[in-house]
Motif scaffolding. Sequence first.
Motif, short mmCIF file in Angstrom:
data_model
loop_
_atom_site.label_atom_id
_atom_site.label_comp_id
_atom_site.label_asym_id
_atom_site.label_seq_id
_atom_site.Cartn_x
_atom_site.Cartn_y
_atom_site.Cartn_z
N GLU A 236 111.83 -7.69 49.28
CA GLU A 236 111.04 -8.80 48.75
C GLU A 236 109.71 -8.97 49.47
N THR A 237 109.31 -7.99 50.26
CA THR A 237 108.03 -8.06 50.95
C THR A 237 107.02 -7.22 50.20
N PRO B 37 103.14 -1.35 54.71
CA PRO B 37 104.05 -2.47 54.46
C PRO B 37 103.57 -3.77 55.09
N PHE B 38 103.92 -4.88 54.44
CA PHE B 38 103.62 -6.21 55.01
C PHE B 38 104.85 -7.08 54.92
N PRO B 39 105.60 -7.28 55.94
CA PRO B 39 105.59 -6.54 57.19
C PRO B 39 106.55 -5.36 57.17
N GLU B 40 107.58 -5.43 56.29
CA GLU B 40 108.58 -4.37 56.23
C GLU B 40 108.98 -4.17 54.77
N VAL B 41 109.02 -2.91 54.35
CA VAL B 41 109.42 -2.59 52.98
C VAL B 41 110.59 -1.61 53.05
N TYR C 85 104.20 14.27 51.17
CA TYR C 85 105.26 13.82 52.06
C TYR C 85 105.99 12.69 51.34
N SER C 86 107.04 13.04 50.63
CA SER C 86 107.76 12.05 49.84
C SER C 86 108.70 11.24 50.71
N LEU C 87 109.04 10.07 50.22
CA LEU C 87 110.01 9.21 50.87
C LEU C 87 111.22 9.12 49.95
N ASN C 88 112.42 9.11 50.54
CA ASN C 88 113.65 9.02 49.76
C ASN C 88 114.51 7.89 50.33
N ASN C 89 114.35 6.69 49.75
CA ASN C 89 115.07 5.49 50.21
C ASN C 89 114.82 5.23 51.70
N GLU C 90 113.57 5.34 52.11
CA GLU C 90 113.20 5.14 53.51
C GLU C 90 112.47 3.82 53.68
N ASP C 91 112.46 3.33 54.92
CA ASP C 91 111.82 2.05 55.24
C ASP C 91 110.49 2.29 55.95
N LEU C 92 109.54 1.42 55.68
CA LEU C 92 108.29 1.38 56.43
C LEU C 92 108.19 0.01 57.08
N VAL C 93 107.75 -0.03 58.34
CA VAL C 93 107.66 -1.28 59.09
C VAL C 93 106.31 -1.32 59.78
N PHE C 94 105.52 -2.34 59.51
CA PHE C 94 104.22 -2.49 60.14
C PHE C 94 104.42 -2.59 61.65
N GLY C 95 103.69 -1.79 62.40
CA GLY C 95 103.83 -1.75 63.85
C GLY C 95 104.79 -0.68 64.33
N GLU C 96 105.54 -0.08 63.39
CA GLU C 96 106.47 0.99 63.75
C GLU C 96 106.18 2.26 62.96
N ARG C 97 106.23 2.16 61.64
CA ARG C 97 106.02 3.33 60.79
C ARG C 97 105.33 2.89 59.50
N ILE C 98 104.19 3.50 59.22
CA ILE C 98 103.50 3.27 57.96
C ILE C 98 103.23 4.62 57.31
N GLY C 99 102.76 4.62 56.10
CA GLY C 99 102.56 5.88 55.38
C GLY C 99 101.13 6.10 54.96
N THR C 100 100.24 6.29 55.92
CA THR C 100 98.83 6.48 55.59
C THR C 100 98.48 7.95 55.42
N ARG C 101 97.41 8.18 54.66
CA ARG C 101 96.76 9.49 54.51
C ARG C 101 97.65 10.56 53.88
N ASN C 102 98.55 10.18 52.98
CA ASN C 102 99.36 11.13 52.25
C ASN C 102 98.51 11.72 51.13
N LYS C 103 98.90 12.85 50.57
CA LYS C 103 98.15 13.52 49.50
C LYS C 103 98.99 13.59 48.23
N ALA C 104 98.35 13.32 47.11
CA ALA C 104 99.01 13.45 45.81
C ALA C 104 99.03 14.93 45.42
N ILE C 105 100.23 15.44 45.13
CA ILE C 105 100.36 16.83 44.69
C ILE C 105 100.63 16.91 43.19
#
Length: 152
Positions: free
Chosen positions: A147-148, A102-106, A116-136
């Motif tokens: 709007e970010t 995210p840049f900076p928060e989505v 590792y799916s997300l269900n209406n969850e937030d990602l915040v740069f510097g707190e939680r990002i979603g790297t290295r997930n795998k497509a199943i």
Amino acid sequence: MTGDFDSLESLPTEIEVIETPDQNFTDFDKMLQILSDKGFTAIDIYGASGKEQDHFLGNLHTTIQWQEKLKLTFYDNHGRYFLADKKTVLNNCKHKTVSLVPFPEVKNITTKGLQYSLNNEDLVFGERIGTRNKAIENNIDISYTSETYLFL
């Protein structure tokens, strides 16, 4: 080819050269302005990292500035990267790595087809990002409401 040419010893003669000496903008920004003026709306970019991370981060900064006018996709030896639309579908992804930054928060991100799916969850740069997930699944659906920017 465009830019201020401050890193070249000589200019090529076999391609169009557009000198843009204004030091208030990067060469990448100057090229995007030229292509936008010519009516392009989607641009594939190769070698944008310059093999230096600060160069790539600078280009990412410029990409965010142009997000409303241009759809930019970066390609390198490791993959492709782009700013996702609020509803994005990725095809032919099964077993591939997918990262969400995210840049900076989505907000309210929902994904389908990732290990590792997300269900209406937030990602915040510097707190939680979603790297290295795998497509199943072969097709990945990603949506969010803020709007970010979400960089894939």
